[in-house]
Design a protein around this motif. Structure first.
Motif, PDB file in Angstrom:
ATOM      1  N   LYS A  74       0.834  -1.209   0.000  1.00  0.00           N
ATOM      2  CA  LYS A  74       0.000   0.000   0.000  1.00  0.00           C
ATOM      3  C   LYS A  74       0.865   1.254   0.000  1.00  0.00           C
ATOM      4  CE  LYS A  74      -3.838   2.050   2.585  1.00  0.00           C
ATOM      5  NZ  LYS A  74      -3.270   3.155   3.335  1.00  0.00           N
ATOM      6  N   ALA A  75       1.907   1.278   0.813  1.00  0.00           N
ATOM      7  CA  ALA A  75       2.778   2.448   0.893  1.00  0.00           C
ATOM      8  C   ALA A  75       3.478   2.728  -0.437  1.00  0.00           C
ATOM      9  CB  ALA A  75       3.809   2.273   2.009  1.00  0.00           C
ATOM     10  N   VAL A  76       3.917   1.677  -1.100  1.00  0.00           N
ATOM     11  CA  VAL A  76       4.682   1.839  -2.337  1.00  0.00           C
ATOM     12  C   VAL A  76       3.781   1.940  -3.569  1.00  0.00           C
ATOM     13  CG1 VAL A  76       6.381   0.727  -3.846  1.00  0.00           C
ATOM     14  CG2 VAL A  76       6.696   0.676  -1.369  1.00  0.00           C
ATOM     15  N   GLN A  77       2.744   1.113  -3.631  1.00  0.00           N
ATOM     16  CA  GLN A  77       1.949   1.007  -4.847  1.00  0.00           C
ATOM     17  C   GLN A  77       0.681   1.856  -4.870  1.00  0.00           C
ATOM     18  OE1 GLN A  77       2.843  -0.904  -7.509  1.00  0.00           O
ATOM     19  NE2 GLN A  77       4.652  -1.733  -6.527  1.00  0.00           N
ATOM     20  N   VAL A  78       0.155   2.222  -3.697  1.00  0.00           N
ATOM     21  CA  VAL A  78      -1.160   2.859  -3.654  1.00  0.00           C
ATOM     22  C   VAL A  78      -1.107   4.293  -3.141  1.00  0.00           C
ATOM     23  CG1 VAL A  78      -3.497   2.697  -2.677  1.00  0.00           C
ATOM     24  CG2 VAL A  78      -2.267   0.595  -3.319  1.00  0.00           C
ATOM     25  N   ASP A  79      -0.461   4.492  -2.014  1.00  0.00           N
ATOM     26  CA  ASP A  79      -0.457   5.810  -1.380  1.00  0.00           C
ATOM     27  C   ASP A  79       0.226   6.855  -2.257  1.00  0.00           C
ATOM     28  OD1 ASP A  79      -1.696   4.604   0.781  1.00  0.00           O
ATOM     29  OD2 ASP A  79       0.103   4.574   2.036  1.00  0.00           O
ATOM     30  N   ASP A  80      -0.219   8.108  -2.117  1.00  0.00           N
ATOM     31  CA  ASP A  80       0.430   9.202  -2.829  1.00  0.00           C
ATOM     32  C   ASP A  80       1.871   9.335  -2.362  1.00  0.00           C
ATOM     33  OD1 ASP A  80      -1.819   9.886  -4.304  1.00  0.00           O
ATOM     34  OD2 ASP A  80      -2.522  11.331  -2.812  1.00  0.00           O
TER      35      ASP A  80
END
Length: 138
Positions: free
Chosen positions: A41-47
């Motif tokens: 999520k931190a790498v692929q999704v979050d701004d």
């Protein structure tokens, strides 16, 4: 909270974002699913500092070089989702091809690294000077 509850909480968060839990997340063991999801999520999704479209084009270039069809499909689909054009997708793959080719050549020929870095710095200084002159002329 037990591991089953942790998994359900992670599944709920994934579903909230994607509308489903992709099967590859279901393959993860209870002991790592939360950590893997947080990292994904931190790498692929979050701004982040690089806009999503460009992150996906970078991912596509890496996927092309590593020859991962899963990653190539994923990053192409998401690049399109975030507005990448067919020309941008082709350019990202072509850039990756060129970079990988030059990497193979420079490493295989064992080009002197110190000379290489000195020449790159010199070329950057030249281009920077040219850009400065163009800005002054404008």
């Amino acid at each position: 909270m037990d591991r089953k509850t942790d998994r359900q909480a992670v599944y709920q968060e994934i579903t909230d974002i994607f509308g489903l839990v992709p099967s590859f997340f279901k393959e993860l063991p209870d002991t790592t699913i939360e950590a893997e999801w947080r990292l994904f999520k931190a790498v692929q999704v979050d701004d982040g500092p690089i806009p999503q479209k460009y992150r996906e084009l970078i991912g596509l270039g890496i996927a092309a070089v590593t020859k991962c069809r899963y990653c190539a499909f994923y990053h192409t689909a998401l690049a399109k989702l975030f507005g990448a054009t067919p020309d941008e997708i082709e350019a990202a793959v072509h850039y990756a091809k060129s970079s990988a080719g030059w990497s193979a050549y420079l490493n295989g020929m064992q080009v002197n690294y110190d000379t290489f870095t000195r020449e790159v710095d010199q070329a950057c200084d030249h281009v920077r000077s040219q850009m400065s002159q163009q800005q002054r002329a404008a």
